[in-house]
Design a protein around this motif. Structure first.
Motif, PDB file in Angstrom:
ATOM      1  N   ASP A   1      18.492  37.134  34.972  1.00 56.88           N
ATOM      2  CA  ASP A   1      19.264  36.140  35.815  1.00 56.88           C
ATOM      3  C   ASP A   1      19.066  36.155  37.324  1.00 56.88           C
ATOM      4  OD1 ASP A   1      20.554  35.922  33.122  1.00 56.88           O
ATOM      5  OD2 ASP A   1      22.175  37.492  33.752  1.00 56.88           O
ATOM      6  N   LEU A   2      18.327  36.680  37.713  1.00 61.18           N
ATOM      7  CA  LEU A   2      17.943  36.959  39.025  1.00 61.18           C
ATOM      8  C   LEU A   2      16.532  36.070  39.541  1.00 61.18           C
ATOM      9  CD1 LEU A   2      18.700  40.640  39.867  1.00 61.18           C
ATOM     10  CD2 LEU A   2      20.155  38.502  40.392  1.00 61.18           C
ATOM     11  N   ALA A   3      16.035  35.501  38.574  1.00 58.56           N
ATOM     12  CA  ALA A   3      14.628  34.745  38.562  1.00 58.56           C
ATOM     13  C   ALA A   3      14.503  33.612  39.751  1.00 58.56           C
ATOM     14  CB  ALA A   3      14.231  34.200  37.278  1.00 58.56           C
ATOM     15  N   ASP A   4      15.858  33.232  39.937  1.00 59.86           N
ATOM     16  CA  ASP A   4      16.155  32.008  40.876  1.00 59.86           C
ATOM     17  C   ASP A   4      16.531  32.459  42.376  1.00 59.86           C
ATOM     18  OD1 ASP A   4      18.575  32.426  40.174  1.00 59.86           O
ATOM     19  OD2 ASP A   4      19.244  30.516  39.943  1.00 59.86           O
ATOM     20  N   VAL A   5      16.576  33.766  42.626  1.00 58.18           N
ATOM     21  CA  VAL A   5      17.092  34.071  43.761  1.00 58.18           C
ATOM     22  C   VAL A   5      16.149  33.878  44.971  1.00 58.18           C
ATOM     23  CG1 VAL A   5      17.895  36.219  45.174  1.00 58.18           C
ATOM     24  CG2 VAL A   5      18.735  35.803  42.714  1.00 58.18           C
ATOM     25  N   ASP A   6      16.646  33.344  46.048  1.00 56.31           N
ATOM     26  CA  ASP A   6      15.685  32.988  47.246  1.00 56.31           C
ATOM     27  C   ASP A   6      15.878  33.932  47.951  1.00 56.31           C
ATOM     28  OD1 ASP A   6      15.250  30.027  46.637  1.00 56.31           O
ATOM     29  OD2 ASP A   6      17.302  29.734  46.809  1.00 56.31           O
ATOM     30  N   VAL A   7      16.836  34.564  48.264  1.00 57.99           N
ATOM     31  CA  VAL A   7      17.007  36.066  49.584  1.00 57.99           C
ATOM     32  C   VAL A   7      17.927  37.058  48.790  1.00 57.99           C
ATOM     33  CG1 VAL A   7      17.697  36.396  51.601  1.00 57.99           C
ATOM     34  CG2 VAL A   7      16.563  34.304  51.575  1.00 57.99           C
ATOM     35  N   ALA A   8      17.679  38.228  48.637  1.00 56.33           N
ATOM     36  CA  ALA A   8      18.588  39.330  48.569  1.00 56.33           C
ATOM     37  C   ALA A   8      18.684  40.160  49.810  1.00 56.33           C
ATOM     38  CB  ALA A   8      17.832  40.108  47.277  1.00 56.33           C
ATOM     39  N   VAL A   9      19.731  40.478  50.021  1.00 57.66           N
ATOM     40  CA  VAL A   9      20.393  41.427  50.939  1.00 57.66           C
ATOM     41  C   VAL A   9      20.792  42.492  50.853  1.00 57.66           C
ATOM     42  CG1 VAL A   9      21.503  41.439  53.339  1.00 57.66           C
ATOM     43  CG2 VAL A   9      20.900  39.232  52.283  1.00 57.66           C
ATOM     44  N   VAL A  10      20.092  43.671  51.081  1.00 61.70           N
ATOM     45  CA  VAL A  10      20.704  45.016  50.587  1.00 61.70           C
ATOM     46  C   VAL A  10      20.490  45.940  51.828  1.00 61.70           C
ATOM     47  CG1 VAL A  10      19.952  44.985  48.017  1.00 61.70           C
ATOM     48  CG2 VAL A  10      18.316  45.750  49.855  1.00 61.70           C
ATOM     49  N   ARG A  11      21.158  47.112  51.620  1.00 59.39           N
ATOM     50  CA  ARG A  11      21.356  48.067  52.694  1.00 59.39           C
ATOM     51  C   ARG A  11      20.312  49.337  52.021  1.00 59.39           C
ATOM     52  NH1 ARG A  11      23.076  49.766  57.382  1.00 59.39           N
ATOM     53  NH2 ARG A  11      24.668  47.996  57.777  1.00 59.39           N
ATOM     54  N   ALA A  12      19.240  49.744  52.917  1.00 56.61           N
ATOM     55  CA  ALA A  12      18.570  50.927  52.615  1.00 56.61           C
ATOM     56  C   ALA A  12      19.623  52.297  52.732  1.00 56.61           C
ATOM     57  CB  ALA A  12      17.237  51.144  53.505  1.00 56.61           C
ATOM     58  N   VAL A  13      19.299  53.002  51.988  1.00 55.61           N
ATOM     59  CA  VAL A  13      19.775  54.438  52.282  1.00 55.61           C
ATOM     60  C   VAL A  13      19.111  55.158  53.361  1.00 55.61           C
ATOM     61  CG1 VAL A  13      19.992  56.993  51.429  1.00 55.61           C
ATOM     62  CG2 VAL A  13      19.995  54.873  49.759  1.00 55.61           C
ATOM     63  N   PHE A  14      18.072  55.156  53.571  1.00 51.60           N
ATOM     64  CA  PHE A  14      17.388  55.502  54.801  1.00 51.60           C
ATOM     65  C   PHE A  14      15.846  54.691  54.954  1.00 51.60           C
ATOM     66  CE2 PHE A  14      16.266  58.960  51.702  1.00 51.60           C
ATOM     67  CZ  PHE A  14      14.944  58.891  51.751  1.00 51.60           C
ATOM     68  N   GLY A  15      15.173  55.022  56.106  1.00 51.23           N
ATOM     69  CA  GLY A  15      13.793  54.389  56.445  1.00 51.23           C
ATOM     70  C   GLY A  15      12.806  55.571  56.683  1.00 51.23           C
ATOM     71  N   VAL A  16      11.559  55.816  56.623  1.00 53.95           N
ATOM     72  CA  VAL A  16      10.805  56.672  56.609  1.00 53.95           C
ATOM     73  C   VAL A  16       9.606  56.358  57.901  1.00 53.95           C
ATOM     74  CG1 VAL A  16       8.705  58.225  55.760  1.00 53.95           C
ATOM     75  CG2 VAL A  16      10.849  57.264  54.324  1.00 53.95           C
ATOM     76  N   ALA A  17       9.870  56.776  58.949  1.00 53.20           N
ATOM     77  CA  ALA A  17       8.878  56.392  60.173  1.00 53.20           C
ATOM     78  C   ALA A  17       7.321  56.188  59.851  1.00 53.20           C
ATOM     79  CB  ALA A  17       9.328  57.173  61.331  1.00 53.20           C
ATOM     80  N   GLU A  18       6.903  57.434  58.977  1.00 55.46           N
ATOM     81  CA  GLU A  18       5.467  57.735  58.698  1.00 55.46           C
ATOM     82  C   GLU A  18       4.991  56.560  58.084  1.00 55.46           C
ATOM     83  OE1 GLU A  18       3.708  61.832  57.689  1.00 55.46           O
ATOM     84  OE2 GLU A  18       4.280  60.851  55.955  1.00 55.46           O
ATOM     85  N   THR A  19       5.597  55.899  57.011  1.00 60.26           N
ATOM     86  CA  THR A  19       5.264  55.073  56.350  1.00 60.26           C
ATOM     87  C   THR A  19       5.729  53.292  56.385  1.00 60.26           C
ATOM     88  OG1 THR A  19       6.835  55.457  54.625  1.00 60.26           O
ATOM     89  CG2 THR A  19       4.757  56.671  54.481  1.00 60.26           C
ATOM     90  N   GLY A  20       6.824  53.480  57.202  1.00 56.54           N
ATOM     91  CA  GLY A  20       7.544  52.039  57.339  1.00 56.54           C
ATOM     92  C   GLY A  20       8.220  51.790  55.956  1.00 56.54           C
ATOM     93  N   SER A  21       8.567  52.933  55.237  1.00 56.28           N
ATOM     94  CA  SER A  21       9.046  52.388  53.948  1.00 56.28           C
ATOM     95  C   SER A  21      10.703  52.349  53.941  1.00 56.28           C
ATOM     96  CB  SER A  21       8.848  53.602  52.804  1.00 56.28           C
ATOM     97  OG  SER A  21       7.483  53.589  52.433  1.00 56.28           O
ATOM     98  N   VAL A  22      11.501  51.788  53.271  1.00 55.24           N
ATOM     99  CA  VAL A  22      12.940  52.219  53.000  1.00 55.24           C
ATOM    100  C   VAL A  22      13.308  52.651  51.426  1.00 55.24           C
ATOM    101  CG1 VAL A  22      13.702  50.530  54.703  1.00 55.24           C
ATOM    102  CG2 VAL A  22      13.219  49.609  52.312  1.00 55.24           C
ATOM    103  N   LEU A  23      14.365  53.301  51.456  1.00 57.73           N
ATOM    104  CA  LEU A  23      14.728  53.741  50.097  1.00 57.73           C
ATOM    105  C   LEU A  23      15.990  53.179  49.499  1.00 57.73           C
ATOM    106  CD1 LEU A  23      14.528  56.338  47.989  1.00 57.73           C
ATOM    107  CD2 LEU A  23      16.671  56.993  48.748  1.00 57.73           C
ATOM    108  N   PHE A  24      15.847  52.737  48.147  1.00 55.03           N
ATOM    109  CA  PHE A  24      17.031  52.061  47.635  1.00 55.03           C
ATOM    110  C   PHE A  24      17.573  53.016  46.507  1.00 55.03           C
ATOM    111  CE2 PHE A  24      14.534  48.515  48.987  1.00 55.03           C
ATOM    112  CZ  PHE A  24      15.232  47.641  50.030  1.00 55.03           C
ATOM    113  N   THR A  25      18.765  53.028  46.156  1.00 56.84           N
ATOM    114  CA  THR A  25      19.128  53.369  44.927  1.00 56.84           C
ATOM    115  C   THR A  25      19.926  52.465  44.061  1.00 56.84           C
ATOM    116  OG1 THR A  25      21.254  54.242  45.347  1.00 56.84           O
ATOM    117  CG2 THR A  25      19.199  55.802  46.006  1.00 56.84           C
ATOM    118  N   GLN A  26      20.144  52.814  42.871  1.00 53.02           N
ATOM    119  CA  GLN A  26      20.974  51.893  41.925  1.00 53.02           C
ATOM    120  C   GLN A  26      22.263  51.362  42.669  1.00 53.02           C
ATOM    121  OE1 GLN A  26      20.446  55.019  41.366  1.00 53.02           O
ATOM    122  NE2 GLN A  26      22.896  55.576  41.068  1.00 53.02           N
ATOM    123  N   ASP A  27      22.758  52.190  43.385  1.00 48.56           N
ATOM    124  CA  ASP A  27      24.048  51.932  44.300  1.00 48.56           C
ATOM    125  C   ASP A  27      23.941  50.789  45.520  1.00 48.56           C
ATOM    126  OD1 ASP A  27      25.240  54.180  42.802  1.00 48.56           O
ATOM    127  OD2 ASP A  27      25.075  55.444  44.278  1.00 48.56           O
TER     128      ASP A  27
END
Length: 197
Positions: free
Chosen positions: A95-121
């Motif tokens: 049902d999300l196949a037509d989503v142009d933009v998703a906006v979510v908040r990350a739990v945290f970011g990791v400076a060493e890799t430029g990664s962000v963590l998401f959970t199901q919440d």
């Protein structure tokens, strides 16, 4: 009994007895400097992502405002942006196949890799971070950790039924060495440094 239930029952029956704690995570020398926001932004940029630091008193979404205004379907998991696809009403990931933009908040970011963590919440529907064309991530600068070892020490991994470290937009360079974004997932990823409300 389904084949899944049968397989899980056999695994439980044959699991070795006793307590098996995870190994200790060693402390490694940080590979980044003291300015975690700058280090995070540099590594995110290397991975094809963008970082935006809002100017106080101005629209915090100015870096992505044009994309938001031009999008037909916006799925938002944050109160700061109203979307028009209610993630709580999504029955199937398709049902999300037509989503142009998703906006979510990350739990945290990791400076060493430029990664962000998401959970199901944060994602509400896990697939939204992969099926949307563009991903806008809100990240509190105070939630940027130095490295992956610091990230693994956070309780977010142990508590979550689903957790994923997301680094930049999807990319591939398999064919003739030409880099293509969005081949298997989002075409762009923009992190907006926005403290929690």
């Amino acid at each position: 009994m389904s084949s899944r239930d049968d397989t899980l029952a056999r695994i439980r029956k044959n699991r070795p007895a006793g307590d098996h704690p995870l190994p200790d995570i060693p402390d490694f020398e940080p590979l980044v400097g003291d300015d975690l926001v700058a280090e995070f932004g540099e590594r995110l940029k290397r991975m094809g992502g963008r970082i935006a630091a809002p100017v106080p008193g101005e629209d915090p979404f100015s870096a992505v405002r044009e994309r938001l205004d031009d999008s037909a379907v916006i799925a938002s998991g944050v109160p700061e942006i109203a979307g028009n696809r209610d993630l709580s009403r999504v029955a199937l990931p398709a049902d999300l196949a037509d989503v142009d933009v998703a906006v979510v908040r990350a739990v945290f970011g990791v400076a060493e890799t430029g990664s962000v963590l998401f959970t199901q919440d944060e994602l509400k529907v896990n697939a939204v971070a992969y099926l949307a064309q563009h991903l806008v991530v809100l990240l509190d600068p105070a939630d940027i950790l130095v490295n992956i070892q610091a990230a693994y020490r956070r309780p977010d991994f142990g508590r979550a039924a689903y957790a994923v470290l997301h680094t930049g937009p999807s990319a591939t360079a398999d064919i003739e060495g030409v880099l293509i974004h969005g081949a298997q997932g989002v075409r762009s990823l923009t992190v907006i440094l926005l403290p929690h409300a």
